[in-house]
Design an enzyme around this catalytic site. Structure first.
Site, PDB file in Angstrom:
ATOM      1  N   ASP A  39       0.381  -1.167   0.261  1.00 24.89           N
ATOM      2  CA  ASP A  39       0.127  -0.114  -0.204  1.00 24.89           C
ATOM      3  C   ASP A  39       0.717   1.371   0.406  1.00 24.89           C
ATOM      4  O   ASP A  39       2.442   1.693   0.290  1.00 24.89           O
ATOM      5  CB  ASP A  39      -0.873   0.145   1.260  1.00 24.89           C
ATOM      6  CG  ASP A  39      -1.660   1.120   1.113  1.00 24.89           C
ATOM      7  OD1 ASP A  39      -2.262   1.704  -0.089  1.00 24.89           O
ATOM      8  OD2 ASP A  39      -2.597   1.343   2.273  1.00 24.89           O
ATOM      9  N   GLU A  94       2.258   5.141  -4.278  1.00 26.21           N
ATOM     10  CA  GLU A  94       2.672   5.729  -5.038  1.00 26.21           C
ATOM     11  C   GLU A  94       3.860   6.685  -5.455  1.00 26.21           C
ATOM     12  O   GLU A  94       3.944   6.952  -6.136  1.00 26.21           O
ATOM     13  CB  GLU A  94       1.099   6.725  -4.996  1.00 26.21           C
ATOM     14  CG  GLU A  94      -0.379   6.054  -4.912  1.00 26.21           C
ATOM     15  CD  GLU A  94      -0.863   5.423  -3.976  1.00 26.21           C
ATOM     16  OE1 GLU A  94      -0.081   5.901  -3.206  1.00 26.21           O
ATOM     17  OE2 GLU A  94      -1.110   4.648  -3.978  1.00 26.21           O
ATOM     18  N   ASP A 154      -8.776   4.274  -1.822  1.00 28.02           N
ATOM     19  CA  ASP A 154     -10.231   4.411  -0.877  1.00 28.02           C
ATOM     20  C   ASP A 154     -11.236   4.753  -1.320  1.00 28.02           C
ATOM     21  O   ASP A 154     -11.690   6.158  -1.500  1.00 28.02           O
ATOM     22  CB  ASP A 154      -9.607   5.319   0.250  1.00 28.02           C
ATOM     23  CG  ASP A 154      -7.874   5.078   0.974  1.00 28.02           C
ATOM     24  OD1 ASP A 154      -8.050   3.574   0.946  1.00 28.02           O
ATOM     25  OD2 ASP A 154      -7.403   5.297   0.836  1.00 28.02           O
TER      26      ASP A 154
HETATM   27  C1  GLC Z   1      -5.106   3.530   2.863  1.00 27.36           C
HETATM   28  C2  GLC Z   1      -5.447   2.085   2.480  1.00 27.36           C
HETATM   29  C3  GLC Z   1      -6.359   1.679   3.106  1.00 27.36           C
HETATM   30  C4  GLC Z   1      -5.301   1.032   4.303  1.00 27.36           C
HETATM   31  C5  GLC Z   1      -5.473   2.718   5.506  1.00 27.36           C
HETATM   32  C6  GLC Z   1      -4.681   1.603   6.640  1.00 27.36           C
HETATM   33  O1  GLC Z   1      -5.447   4.470   3.365  1.00 27.36           O
HETATM   34  O2  GLC Z   1      -5.949   2.547   0.916  1.00 27.36           O
HETATM   35  O3  GLC Z   1      -6.572   0.349   2.218  1.00 27.36           O
HETATM   36  O4  GLC Z   1      -6.548   0.126   4.835  1.00 27.36           O
HETATM   37  O5  GLC Z   1      -3.948   2.849   4.422  1.00 27.36           O
HETATM   38  O6  GLC Z   1      -3.263   1.343   6.005  1.00 27.36           O
END
Ligand code: GLC
Length: 818
Positions: free
Chosen positions: A426, A429, A502
């Site tokens: 995650d 980017e 998200d």
């Molecule tokens: C980001 C991710 C989400 C995750 C969060 C905490 O917002 O997109 O899926 O739950 O981080 O790790």
């Protein structure tokens, strides 16, 4: 001084002398102002192997024949090309059988058996035609560029003609109408919490689109990792252009004429997704965050008690010690190995999150190793790239360095030893709190091709998940890893599945979820899904159930929600919704062998898993705006319910005959029908002639040994082929042909149905029999002949007008006669 050089010295005119210019070697004279510059007339052409170099005396354009149907074009403003390197296209193999160059007074033509690339001499315009000499795609103005004084290099531009009604599809995860005509987009991977409809850019950069000019499709893949832009007739409806803030103007023209051909050929450049572990096609449950351990165990137990199938449980950032990657919070998870093992005994795989930000902490081994080995990214003046993410102040590995990727891959050893079965990457980017992402001046190794963050930004996430995938692959030995990533660039499918980030719990986002998954699928990223239910906000039971229904037909099926929302499991909305959610998750498991076969068709042949109707019938103009119907694989068409309170909708079925999945009623395609779907149902249709494999419902993949395999065989008046794929489900033995690919050919008439089977591959499943349900027979069968032997039968239709027969799994031909 050489004679030649002397001649090229600028001469001073009388006017200039009068203006005060004194010296012949005044450096200002002859400097061209910074403005957009265009290619001039072509002066000559040279061939080197499968590349043709055209020059106007200063700039050079390379036209490379990649295959019979793919031509690569690139431009060097000063005549010198950049190093030929791409993260998207790891290996460019020339597979064209025959190609040639010819010249007329006006044009040069580079021709293969299928495509001509025509270079107009006077204006240096590049166009592409099919072998009937129909122009499919052409420059409106010559390729151009503008010098970038701040960073060096050029802004590079390509402007093509746009045509009335031309459709544009692809570009990855754009949350907008399926046809992108009239819109402008940019590619710059961005962390977009709670993104909105039409927001741009989002998390991924896939600079590839399919154009549909009249009824002919072609593709353009602009392989440039800098910030890129695409304008599909927004600025001027007769223009389609794409441009980048740096790098080379380098694009592939991919010939059709079918959209499907274009996507398959795009996959020959950028690769397909490897076969995932089969459990990864099961239902997956995630939430930010399931902790402590007791909660995770309770979650697993509830799934099993309530008999709602589930294959994977996810741990979000709170499983770590202060959000330090590759550590465990021992207060919440005192014995992770034991927990993971016990969950595994109960059929659950554990997947954990790993972000790129490494906490700056001298007592933390990952940070220390990264620091000692100089693995972290640095700014232009050699300072470390530091930014705040979940753990606080962080530094970030340079995943564009192969040595760093190797190191990163090895860091998973501990998690793999703990029994973790998949990794979720995650924030890659990369996301940085406050500033959004890295500043432009951060330096990257870029696999030896060096560059600033301007060049590496869009590939950073892809290289992170590549390192993760490759590392896991080594550690798991012959087992298939599951990886999921948020950011990516073209070709990310070789290493990972993706989710759309998200999103929000709203009906609008349910529709966007459909659009994004289908769009990603035709953009090369077939293994995709959305946070079922919406990440932020609160869905009600109805929205959640409708999202589960769409999720059944998303290649990646995972429910996920933010930490500040109410609990969100399939049973969270009371018994009525729980029953509906169970029914649909069970459907996912019933259709598992069909989904897995569709995945194989993607992996081996480059078919997108989800296909919009415009891809099935591109010659029908009205299909360009149809957004709600799509097929999963080749045989099952779905049109999810996307509005609150809705229990019926108009569904367009492509030409041919179709069957309602639930009632087996038949429908003529080529027109719209009204489909009814109360909350416990959804519109699902199956093509006539299909052979759809089904599993018994299992609580997780591998729970039961298959004693036989069921097939639903749909009668058809015309011949239809179906494929069925099987293998071990979790090893790489398929790469050594240890799999079985079965082909069924079905054809019937008023009095008969004929089913033929052939198979290839070396895998032998344990079961011996097929249980076949024949659907839509226009007659009651009296005779069944299997491989020439007549069976004594006394058949009856069941309540759903099906007839059941059994056959050995190796049968060659079944004749069903009246
Ligand atoms: C980001 C991710 C989400 C995750 C969060 C905490 O917002 O997109 O899926 O739950 O981080 O790790």
């Amino acid at each position: 001084m050489e004679e030649k050089e002397k001649q090229s010295l600028p001469e001073i005119s009388i006017e200039q002398l009068e203006e005060g210019v004194q010296h012949v070697n005044n450096p200002i004279i002859g400097l061209k102002p910074i403005e957009k510059r265009y290619l001039q007339s072509v002066k000559e052409c040279k061939q080197v192997n499968n590349s043709f170099y055209f020059t106007d005396g200063e700039s050079t354009v390379e036209v490379m024949v990649v295959s019979d149907e793919i031509i690569r074009v690139r431009m060097a403003p000063q005549g010198t090309f950049l190093e030929d390197f791409s993260y998207a296209v790891p290996k460019l193999v020339n597979s064209a059988t025959v190609f040639s160059l010819s010249e007329t007074e006006e044009d040069y033509r580079v021709e293969t058996n299928t495509v001509s690339c025509i270079i107009n001499k006077k204006h240096f315009l590049v166009s592409f035609a099919d072998n009937q000499q129909n122009i499919i795609n052409e420059d409106l103005s010559a390729m151009h560029w503008e010098e970038n004084v701040d960073f060096g290099g050029y802004y590079v531009y390509c402007t093509k003609k746009g045509h009335p009604g031309e459709g544009y599809f692809g570009l990855g995860d754009k949350p907008t109408t399926f046809n992108m005509r009239g819109k402008r987009f940019q590619n710059w991977n961005t962390d977009t919490y709670s993104f909105a409809k039409d927001q741009d850019p989002l998390y991924r950069s896939i600079p590839f689109y399919i154009g549909l000019k009249e009824t002919t499709a072609y593709g353009i893949f602009f392989d440039n990792s800098y910030r890129t832009y695409f304008d599909f007739g927004q600025e001027d409806q007769d223009k389609t252009s794409f441009w980048a803030e740096g790098g080379e103007l380098l694009y592939y023209y991919i010939h059709g004429p079918h959209m499907m051909d274009v996507v398959k050929r795009y996959h020959t450049l950028t690769g397909t997704h490897p076969m995932p572990p089969q459990w990864a096609l099961g239902y997956q449950q995630c939430r930010w965050s399931y902790y402590p351990e007791s909660k995770v165990r309770k979650l697993g137990k509830t799934f099993r008690d309530k008999k709602i199938p589930c294959d994977a449980l996810y741990l979000d950032i709170d499983y770590m010690d202060g959000y330090r990657c590759f550590t465990w919070n021992k207060k919440y998870f005192p014995d992770p190995k034991k927990m993971v093992k016990e969950l595994a005994d109960d059929g659950f795989k554990t997947v954990v999150i790993i972000d790129p930000g490494i906490k700056v902490d001298e007592n933390y081994w990952v940070y220390k190793e990264g620091k000692e080995n100089k693995y972290f990214c640095r700014r232009s003046d050699d300072y470390f790239m530091e930014g705040h993410v979940w753990p606080g102040r962080c530094q970030f590995p340079d995943f564009t360095n192969p040595e760093v990727r190797e190191w990163w891959g090895g860091l998973f050893k501990g998690l793999v030893d703990t029994g973790v079965a998949g990794i979720w990457n995650d924030m890659n980017e990369p996301a940085v709190f406050g500033s959004g992402t890295f500043p432009d001046d951060v330096r990257h190794q870029y696999d030896g091709h060096r560059g600033s963050h301007r060049k590496a930004h869009n590939v950073y996430g892809m290289q992170m998940v590549r390192a993760t995938y490759d590392g896991l692959k080594k550690l798991y030995k012959n087992k298939r890893p599951l990886t999921i990533t948020r950011a990516g660039y073209a070709g990310v499918q070789r290493y990972s599945s993706v989710w759309t980030g998200d999103n929000l719990a709203s009906w609008e986002h349910l529709k966007l979820a459909l659009l994004q998954c289908v769009r990603l699928s035709v953009s090369g990223v077939s293994f995709c899904g959305t946070d079922i239910g919406g990440f932020t906000g609160e869905p009600d039971g109805e929205l959640f159930s409708r999202w589960i229904q769409l999720g059944v037909f998303s290649p990646f099926m995972r429910a996920h929600s933010a930490g500040d929302t109410r609990e969100r499991e399939p049973w969270s909305y009371g018994e009525e919704f729980e029953a509906i959610n169970r029914k649909f998750i069970e459907l996912r498991y019933k259709l598992m062998p069909y989904f897995y076969s569709a995945f194989w068709e993607h992996h081996k042949y480059g078919f997108p898993i989800l296909r919009p109707v415009v891809m099935l019938e591109q010659d029908k103009i009205e299909n360009r705006t149809r957004e709600e119907e799509f097929t999963f694989g080749d045989k099952i068409l779905i049109s999810p319910i996307l509005n609150p309170g809705q229990t019926s909708k108009t569904v367009y079925l492509p030409e041919g005959k179709w069957f309602d999945y639930w009632t087996h009623e038949s429908y003529e395609g080529g027109r719209e029908h009204t489909a009814h779907a109360e909350l416990d149902s959804m519109p699902i249709f199956v093509r006539a002639g299909s052979v759809i494999p089904e599993w018994p419902v299992m609580q997780y993949v591998g729970e039961k040994d298959l004693e036989e395999i069921k097939f639903q065989v749909y009668h058809s008046p015309y011949e239809v082929n179906s494929f069925y794929y099987e293998d071990h489900g979790d090893t790489f033995a398929y790469e050594q042909d240890i799999y079985t690919e079965k082909k069924f050919v079905v054809k019937g008439d008023d009095q008969s149905l004929n089913i033929r089977q052939s198979s290839e591959g070396l895998y032998t499943p344990r079961y011996e029999t097929y249980d076949l349900k024949l659907i839509g027979l226009p007659f009651l069968p009296k005779r069944i002949i299997i491989d020439g032997k007549e069976q004594i039968v006394d058949l009856e239709f069941d309540a759903l007008k099906r007839v059941r027969i059994q056959a050995n799994k190796n049968f060659k031909e079944i004749q069903v006669l009246s």
